[in-house]
Design an enzyme around this catalytic site. Structure first.
Site: not given
Length: 244
Positions: A33, A60, A62, A65, A124, A216
């Protein structure tokens, strides 16, 4: 294959880190990603490196617009080799339809496979108290995420990005073929950090997630390969428990 369900978030600072992670973890992660942090820093250089290793990538960014801008952006995303990207469902029905049209037009132009487009429902990091106290939206977060998933399906998107909390309900109401990618995934040994609605890899997959995003817990580990192996072991051990 389990590998094809695992998306590794390359949320790191340098190209050297990107290269190290892609080189080491391509056997374990079918998709890498590329998010805003990295894309704004290095752009297509990262994409080209991932492609050079015959690995898949999920852009990714997102998109959110006006419809025409999103249509043009979607065209360019596909023309630059992405087969997997996302848009914000809160951009509305017409914006999502424009993304679908632009992406498909570009795929036709270069004789590529129709790209997978996922709609982002609720991040999230957005917990119920944010809905109540900041947004002043008098709705349950999970209920609202489901409404946005319905809108994404109506627009012709392939699925949504949603918390593992919503997976079973989305699959039940929108169909098994409607894909769900789950961020906020943490192995049992990892800290939750800044995300609220999280799940372990096994929990998300058991609920029906098509893809899980790891970040992470792997990328910041002293030994990323060992961390990924532990996650594989955790998932497989859970599968054994279910079978018995």
């Amino acid at each position: 294959m389990l590998k094809d369900k695992i998306v590794l978030a390359l949320d790191v600072e340098t190209m050297d880190e990107v290269k190290m992670l892609v080189d080491k973890l391509a056997p374990y992660s079918g998709i890498f990603k590329v998010g805003l942090q990295l894309f704004c820093g290095f752009g297509l250089e990262i994409v080209r490196y991932i492609q050079s290793k015959n690995a898949g990538f999920f852009l990714d960014v997102k998109l959110h617009d006006i419809p025409n801008t999103v249509r043009k952006a979607s065209e360019n995303i596909v023309l630059n080799g992405a087969s997997f990207f996302n848009v914000h469902t809160t951009g509305g029905l017409q914006m999502m339809k424009a993304a679908r049209q632009g992406a498909d037009d570009a795929a036709d132009k270069i004789s590529a496979k129709r790209p997978v487009i996922l709609g982002v429902t609720m991040l999230t990091s957005i917990a119920q108290n944010v809905f109540d106290d900041e947004f002043k939206i008098n709705k349950n977060v999970s209920d609202f995420a489901l409404e946005l998933a319905y809108l994404a399906k109506e627009a012709g998107l392939d699925g949504v990005v949603a918390s593992a909390v919503e997976v079973e309900r989305i699959k039940r109401e929108l169909g098994a073929d409607f894909k769900v990618l789950c961020p906020g995934i943490r192995p049992k040994y990892a800290l939750i950090n800044d995300q609220k609605r999280v799940a372990t890899p096994s929990e998300a997959l058991n609920r029906g997630a098509d893809y899980i995003v790891l970040g992470r817990a792997v990328t910041k580990a002293d030994d990323p390969t060992d961390a990924m192996k532990k996650i594989y072991e955790e998932i497989r051990e859970n599968e054994k428990c279910i079978q018995h």
